[in-house]
Enzyme design. Structure first.
Site, PDB file in Angstrom:
ATOM      1  N   ASN A  20      -7.910   2.846  -5.988  1.00 48.13           N
ATOM      2  CA  ASN A  20      -7.837   3.125  -4.548  1.00 48.13           C
ATOM      3  C   ASN A  20      -6.510   2.601  -3.973  1.00 48.13           C
ATOM      4  OD1 ASN A  20     -10.491   4.350  -4.395  1.00 48.13           O
ATOM      5  ND2 ASN A  20     -11.210   2.314  -4.922  1.00 48.13           N
ATOM      6  N   ASP A  38      -4.901  -2.501  -2.332  1.00 51.49           N
ATOM      7  CA  ASP A  38      -3.925  -3.505  -2.772  1.00 51.49           C
ATOM      8  C   ASP A  38      -2.533  -3.165  -2.245  1.00 51.49           C
ATOM      9  OD1 ASP A  38      -5.837  -4.935  -4.239  1.00 51.49           O
ATOM     10  OD2 ASP A  38      -5.657  -3.530  -5.901  1.00 51.49           O
ATOM     11  N   TYR A  91     -16.093   6.217   0.306  1.00 50.98           N
ATOM     12  CA  TYR A  91     -16.194   6.501  -1.133  1.00 50.98           C
ATOM     13  C   TYR A  91     -17.202   7.656  -1.267  1.00 50.98           C
ATOM     14  CZ  TYR A  91     -14.019   1.869  -1.091  1.00 50.98           C
ATOM     15  OH  TYR A  91     -13.175   0.804  -0.833  1.00 50.98           O
ATOM     16  N   GLN A 124       0.587   5.325   7.013  1.00 47.51           N
ATOM     17  CA  GLN A 124      -0.255   4.284   7.631  1.00 47.51           C
ATOM     18  C   GLN A 124      -0.182   4.356   9.151  1.00 47.51           C
ATOM     19  OE1 GLN A 124       0.839   0.484   5.887  1.00 47.51           O
ATOM     20  NE2 GLN A 124      -0.984   0.469   4.595  1.00 47.51           N
ATOM     21  N   ARG A 158     -13.185   2.306   5.038  1.00 43.51           N
ATOM     22  CA  ARG A 158     -13.629   1.713   3.776  1.00 43.51           C
ATOM     23  C   ARG A 158     -12.617   0.656   3.330  1.00 43.51           C
ATOM     24  NH1 ARG A 158     -11.611   6.446  -0.459  1.00 43.51           N
ATOM     25  NH2 ARG A 158      -9.765   5.252  -1.102  1.00 43.51           N
ATOM     26  N   GLY A 159     -13.069  -0.289   2.511  1.00 43.33           N
ATOM     27  CA  GLY A 159     -12.129  -1.224   1.895  1.00 43.33           C
ATOM     28  C   GLY A 159     -11.532  -2.201   2.886  1.00 43.33           C
ATOM     29  N   GLU A 160     -10.551  -2.926   2.393  1.00 40.59           N
ATOM     30  CA  GLU A 160     -10.064  -4.120   3.067  1.00 40.59           C
ATOM     31  C   GLU A 160      -9.097  -3.846   4.218  1.00 40.59           C
ATOM     32  OE1 GLU A 160      -8.025  -8.170   1.495  1.00 40.59           O
ATOM     33  OE2 GLU A 160      -9.678  -7.171   0.562  1.00 40.59           O
ATOM     34  N   ASP A 161      -8.217  -2.888   4.024  1.00 41.22           N
ATOM     35  CA  ASP A 161      -7.188  -2.692   5.040  1.00 41.22           C
ATOM     36  C   ASP A 161      -7.708  -1.874   6.220  1.00 41.22           C
ATOM     37  OD1 ASP A 161      -4.332  -2.900   5.898  1.00 41.22           O
ATOM     38  OD2 ASP A 161      -4.573  -0.727   5.916  1.00 41.22           O
ATOM     39  N   SER A 162      -8.372  -0.756   5.936  1.00 40.11           N
ATOM     40  CA  SER A 162      -8.730   0.135   7.048  1.00 40.11           C
ATOM     41  C   SER A 162      -9.806  -0.470   7.942  1.00 40.11           C
ATOM     42  CB  SER A 162      -9.140   1.518   6.538  1.00 40.11           C
ATOM     43  OG  SER A 162     -10.150   1.412   5.584  1.00 40.11           O
TER      44      SER A 162
HETATM   45  O1  TRH Z   1      -8.539   2.561  -0.597  1.00 43.65           O
HETATM   46  P1  TRH Z   1      -9.449   1.462  -0.300  1.00 43.65           P
HETATM   47  O2  TRH Z   1     -10.845   1.694  -0.620  1.00 43.65           O
HETATM   48  O3  TRH Z   1      -8.926   0.167  -1.006  1.00 43.65           O
HETATM   49  C1  TRH Z   1      -9.728  -0.705  -1.790  1.00 43.65           C
HETATM   50  C2  TRH Z   1     -10.215  -1.879  -0.982  1.00 43.65           C
HETATM   51  O4  TRH Z   1      -9.249  -2.484  -0.195  1.00 43.65           O
HETATM   52  C3  TRH Z   1     -10.786  -2.933  -1.867  1.00 43.65           C
HETATM   53  O5  TRH Z   1     -11.136  -4.072  -1.112  1.00 43.65           O
HETATM   54  C4  TRH Z   1      -9.787  -3.271  -2.933  1.00 43.65           C
HETATM   55  O6  TRH Z   1     -10.298  -4.217  -3.745  1.00 43.65           O
HETATM   56  C5  TRH Z   1      -9.467  -2.006  -3.716  1.00 43.65           C
HETATM   57  O7  TRH Z   1      -8.879  -1.083  -2.838  1.00 43.65           O
HETATM   58  C6  TRH Z   1      -8.540  -2.251  -4.858  1.00 43.65           C
HETATM   59  O8  TRH Z   1      -9.408   1.101   1.280  1.00 43.65           O
HETATM   60  P2  TRH Z   1      -8.320   0.330   2.159  1.00 43.65           P
HETATM   61  O9  TRH Z   1      -8.276  -1.106   1.797  1.00 43.65           O
HETATM   62  O10 TRH Z   1      -8.603   0.627   3.556  1.00 43.65           O
HETATM   63  O11 TRH Z   1      -6.937   0.979   1.753  1.00 43.65           O
HETATM   64  C7  TRH Z   1      -6.600   2.267   2.114  1.00 43.65           C
HETATM   65  C8  TRH Z   1      -5.167   2.305   2.590  1.00 43.65           C
HETATM   66  O12 TRH Z   1      -4.728   3.638   2.660  1.00 43.65           O
HETATM   67  C9  TRH Z   1      -5.003   1.720   3.981  1.00 43.65           C
HETATM   68  O13 TRH Z   1      -3.793   0.991   4.031  1.00 43.65           O
HETATM   69  C10 TRH Z   1      -4.900   2.945   4.869  1.00 43.65           C
HETATM   70  C11 TRH Z   1      -4.196   3.888   3.950  1.00 43.65           C
HETATM   71  N1  TRH Z   1      -4.321   5.322   4.240  1.00 43.65           N
HETATM   72  C12 TRH Z   1      -3.203   5.989   4.731  1.00 43.65           C
HETATM   73  O14 TRH Z   1      -2.166   5.346   4.975  1.00 43.65           O
HETATM   74  N2  TRH Z   1      -3.277   7.345   4.918  1.00 43.65           N
HETATM   75  C13 TRH Z   1      -4.410   8.050   4.652  1.00 43.65           C
HETATM   76  O15 TRH Z   1      -4.420   9.284   4.848  1.00 43.65           O
HETATM   77  C14 TRH Z   1      -5.550   7.334   4.175  1.00 43.65           C
HETATM   78  C15 TRH Z   1      -6.815   8.096   3.898  1.00 43.65           C
HETATM   79  C16 TRH Z   1      -5.473   5.969   3.971  1.00 43.65           C
END
Ligand code: TRH
Length: 364
Positions: free
Chosen positions: A16, A19, A191, A250, A266-270
């Site tokens: 994903n 990170d 997911y 982003q 979902r996940g840590e950042d969003s």
């Molecule tokens: O993608 P993720 O599910 O990331 C996950 C989790 O962070 C999890 O805790 C971690 O252990 C694993 O990765 C390895 O969700 P997250 O964290 O929100 O990250 C998605 C990133 O993608 C976020 O910075 C937003 C970005 N994004 C965009 O910039 N454009 C897009 O179109 C989308 C859909 C996301």
């Protein structure tokens, strides 16, 4: 602080985008405050859509299997590193450490090495944040590595939030034309939640909170999950209108969350971005095989003091097969007010990059 520091941030993409998403935001945030960042990453492909314009002050460098000592040496010779971050427990390559440590002896005695951990609202975060760990072996034996835990309280490392975020939000809000108020705009980033099919069916039959839904589906796994559900449907619905989004930067992703009435993230950042957006949100927590994500979710919901109906919805969305209770308009408003209150409380705390800068100044 008297001069710009040079940061070396190491990031391994597990799966994903969390990170690299967190490391990029941190790098850009530090650079915007005048710091210099080298971001070493083993797979930078997502940055092509996440950060197509890059950021002044951030240099993205490849972290290959056999990181070349000569390449590292050239970078360190150009600009010795002051702060070293290993993100999420990735091991810094020994070739890099050997050179970094050697430089310390020669010219850079005051430096700081941090292990940046995952975000959690669980109580261990306050206990473990800022703990030192003596490195026992390898090229950096005898050095101290510090644990830095992001978190939701003043006793933790805080939350990523750029200083100009609220200002940007106000500008975008002022520039955005009012959307069709007879539709609820919902973003979806998830997911493959077991309840997805039931949720889409519910919206297609009844809409949401008495209104049709304009569903903005993000690219990748989310779009695939929705397409899988739709492939089993016979007819379209007037109450559910779907837009398929391309990969967004982003910045565009943030704008999406600000413009919607309800965000699924979902996940840590969003999840943090949804919180800063101040709109009701539903979080798909990153699932772990040992179930460790469920107490983490519980702690998060408790920390933010979210209402019972929103907690129940989260539990159903993050577990298999439980029935979702669709929120009424009044419930959605209640969710929004609670998220706004949680946001206000957190805005009163210092953000993560500020705490990181202070920490580095103190512990080097
Ligand atoms: O993608 P993720 O599910 O990331 C996950 C989790 O962070 C999890 O805790 C971690 O252990 C694993 O990765 C390895 O969700 P997250 O964290 O929100 O990250 C998605 C990133 O993608 C976020 O910075 C937003 C970005 N994004 C965009 O910039 N454009 C897009 O179109 C989308 C859909 C996301």
């Amino acid at each position: 602080m008297n001069r710009r520091r040079q940061w070396d941030i190491f990031c391994k993409v597990i799966d994903n985008f969390g990170d690299i998403g967190v490391c990029w935001r941190l790098s850009a945030d530090l650079a915007a405050r005048g710091e210099r960042v080298r971001l070493w990453v083993d797979d930078a492909s997502a940055l092509s859509w996440m950060a197509p314009a890059g950021a002044a002050g951030v240099e993205v460098l490849p972290w290959t299997e056999s990181i070349e000592s000569t390449a590292v040496a050239a970078h360190l010779a150009k600009q010795p590193g002051d702060v070293l971050i290993e993100a999420f427990g990735c091991d810094i390559p020994s070739e890099f450490l050997t050179l970094w440590v050697a430089q310390s002896v020669q010219s850079q005695p005051a430096r700081c090495w941090l292990n940046l951990e995952y975000l959690s609202a669980e109580s261990y975060v306050e206990r473990c944040h800022a703990m030192p760990s003596l490195v026992g072996h390898g090229p950096a034996a005898g050095w101290t590595k510090w644990f830095f835990y992001p978190g939701f309280t003043p006793q933790t490392g805080g939350l990523l939030r750029e200083p100009e975020l609220l200002h940007r939000m106000a500008v975008v809000k002022a520039e955005t034309p009012q959307h069709d108020m007879n539709r609820l705009r919902v973003s979806l980033f998830c997911y493959e939640p077991p309840a997805l099919a039931a949720l889409l069916a519910e919206w297609s039959l009844h809409g949401l909170a008495g209104q049709p839904v304009e569903l903005l589906v993000t690219a990748g796994r989310t779009a695939q999950a929705v397409k899988t559900v739709l492939s089993q449907w016979k007819s379209e619905s007037e109450l559910l209108h779907i837009t398929w989004l391309p990969w967004l930067s982003q910045t565009e992703f943030d704008h999406l969350l600000w413009r919607c009435d309800l965000n699924f993230v979902r996940g840590e950042d969003s999840v943090l971005r949804a919180l800063w957006a101040g709109k009701p949100f539903i979080w798909s927590i990153y699932p772990q095989d040992d179930g460790a994500h469920l107490p983490k979710l519980e702690a998060f919901l408790k920390q933010l003091d979210l209402p019972a109906s929103l907690k129940v919805f989260h539990q159903a969305w993050n577990t298999a097969g439980e029935k979702l209770t669709a929120p009424s308009a009044a419930v959605l408003t209640d969710w929004r007010l609670h998220v706004e209150a949680a946001r206000t409380a957190l805005l009163n705390q210092e953000d993560m990059a500020s705490r990181l800068l202070q920490f580095v100044d103190k512990n080097r």
